[in-house]
Enzyme design. Structure first.
Site, PDB file in Angstrom:
ATOM      1  N   ALA A   1       0.842  -1.223   0.187  1.00 40.56           N
ATOM      2  CA  ALA A   1      -0.063  -0.042  -0.103  1.00 40.56           C
ATOM      3  C   ALA A   1       0.868   1.191  -0.140  1.00 40.56           C
ATOM      4  O   ALA A   1       2.188   1.074   0.230  1.00 40.56           O
ATOM      5  CB  ALA A   1      -0.969   0.228   1.416  1.00 40.56           C
ATOM      6  N   LYS A   2       0.375   2.261  -0.026  1.00 43.15           N
ATOM      7  CA  LYS A   2       1.133   3.764  -0.096  1.00 43.15           C
ATOM      8  C   LYS A   2      -0.018   4.575   0.268  1.00 43.15           C
ATOM      9  O   LYS A   2      -1.055   4.541  -0.043  1.00 43.15           O
ATOM     10  CB  LYS A   2       1.885   3.901  -1.196  1.00 43.15           C
ATOM     11  CG  LYS A   2       3.031   4.923  -1.043  1.00 43.15           C
ATOM     12  CD  LYS A   2       4.247   4.148  -0.275  1.00 43.15           C
ATOM     13  CE  LYS A   2       5.249   4.900   0.085  1.00 43.15           C
ATOM     14  NZ  LYS A   2       6.447   3.826   0.075  1.00 43.15           N
TER      15      LYS A   2
END
Ligand code: NAD
Length: 428
Positions: free
Chosen positions: A111-112
């Site tokens: 994720a980011k």
């Protein structure tokens, strides 16, 4: 402008991902369904976050959280505060995190997150309110068993402490594993600050053993003397490598008999402190084209590109920065037989210790720095060996990057297959 760079002279990490996915899909024969799963994130969330400023006004900051793939575990990835943050960039970085976690075989997806903001324009109080507001906006989708944020560009342990506190206030219970990269005094892991560099040093050792070079006869040049570059220079110096050049944004220094790394580190506060040692001053461009055994870009992206690739004289490159080599330069170096140990392997030590932090938080048992570092070294070695094995299986036809991407993609697709998200599972 060089042809492999985009409109602002910047080539995004995702273009590298695209190129690699295409290349892997040829060699690993990925189906269209595989590619469809890999080419897009599972979930994109965004929010315009209002924050009360010190003067009483309210500013609104665009923000994102992208959960790319969770087949192998809860998604994991940092949150960056930067004026240039946009959805495409966060997508790309989330994809890269998916691969990185798979390469080092930690049970997380990728994720980011990001907020479009220049933190230099904000007071500490405003940064705290923005950090807490981010958690309020995304609270429903993050958590120790769903999506676990961490620091990234311009975010740090203090910001993680505020975010964790906000998450726990909303939940009404203790949940340290919801965020990693916290201060060690507040359930963070020992050894996290130097983990990326220690992981990189271990990978370089493993690489040196495989290609049969002796650390004491190995000249190394490191671009970037921030968190990653400075700790790495110290680790390599301690391991007997001859660190002959280092640099930061202000320029670099070199000495072919080796730089006094610990002396430099002792007084290092501003970028100009590099130039107080007895050494020749060089530019970053000169550092990148030095005739060394190993070149280590540890600063920013796109440093080895179409305009300097033919000048590169290093025998090998170890990527500690994210995306320091453009695809064009990567292809050229591969033709020239220059091995490039890719970022998703070389700099994965940081996320590995983030995983250790999460394990400590969820088991409520805390480890010494020595134990963390031993486990990190072992994990990095295992990742290196499995990629080296993949290269051997292909009679070394695959580059290190191809072998790493293929291992990561295989791991993600295998998990998807067992979940019956692509044909091959039982629920068809
Ligand atoms: P940092 O901000 O602490 O340090 C960056 C260094 O690069 C500084 O010395 C800066 O002066 C130098 N620099 C900036 N622009 C430059 C330029 N144009 N030419 C030469 N040097 C320049 O950052 P960091 O945490 O050390 O991260 C470095 C790289 O490693 C980044 O690509 C980052 O994404 C990647 N990375 C970091 C971690 C981590 O745990 N910190 C983990 C994985 C990957």
């Amino acid at each position: 402008m060089d042809s492999d760079l985009g409109p602002q002279g910047v080539e995004t990490v995702c273009e590298v991902c695209e190129v690699e996915l295409d290349r892997i899909s040829e060699v690993a024969q990925l189906t269209d369904q595989d590619l469809e799963l890999l080419r897009q994130p599972r979930r994109r969330i965004n929010a315009n976050i209002p924050v009360r400023m010190d003067d009483g006004s309210v500013d609104v900051f665009p923000s994102f959280r992208i959960q790319y793939n969770s087949a192998r575990g809860p998604t994991k990835g940092g949150i960056r505060f930067h004026p240039g943050v946009n959805e495409d960039e966060v997508d790309e970085l989330a994809f890269l995190m998916t691969l990185k976690c798979a390469v080092v075989d930690i049970p997380f997806g990728g994720a980011k997150g990001g907020v479009q903001v220049d933190p230099d324009d904000l007071s500490p109080g405003e940064i705290e309110r923005l950090s807490r507001a981010y958690v309020r906006e995304y609270h429903d989708t993050i958590g120790p068993h769903s999506d676990i944020p961490a620091p990234d560009v311009n975010t740090n342990a203090q910001i993680m402490a505020w975010m964790r506190d906000e998450y726990e206030r909303i939940e009404g219970r203790h949940a340290p594993g919801a965020i990693t990269g916290k201060p060690p005094e507040l359930d963070g892991s020992e050894g996290r600050d130097s983990a990326t560099s220690l992981g990189g040093a271990e990978i370089l050792d493993a690489f040196a053993e495989r290609v049969g070079i002796d650390s004491t006869e190995t000249d190394v040049a490191i671009q970037g003397f921030g968190n990653v570059g400075s700790h790495l220079a110290a680790f390599l110096d301690e391991r007997g490598y001859n660190v002959v050049a280092i640099s930061n944004a202000a320029g670099g220094v070199s000495n072919e008999s080796g730089l006094p790394i610990h002396e430099i580190l002792d007084g290092y506060e501003t970028e100009h402190d590099l130039f107080t040692v007895d050494a020749e001053e060089i530019s970053n461009e000169q550092l990148l084209t030095m005739d060394v055994d190993v070149l280590i870009p540890a600063a920013i992206e796109d440093q080895i590109n179409g305009s300097n690739m033919t000048e590169i004289q290093a025998d090998a490159i170890v990527e500690m920065a994210n995306g320091p080599t453009t695809p064009k330069a990567d292809a050229y170096l591969s033709e020239q037989g220059v091995p490039v140990v890719p970022d998703i392997l070389a700099n994965a030590g940081g996320v590995t210790v983030s995983y250790f932090e999460w394990v400590q938080n969820t088991s409520n048992e805390y480890w010494s720095k020595d134990r963390v570092q031993k486990k990190l070294r072992k994990q990095m070695r295992m990742a290196f060996e499995s990629i080296a094995e993949r290269k051997t299986e292909t009679q070394n036809e695959w580059t290190w990057r191809e072998a790493a991407y293929s291992r990561a993609v295989d791991a993600v697709l295998t998990a998807e297959t067992f979940r019956s998200n692509i044909p091959g599972g039982t629920d068809q």
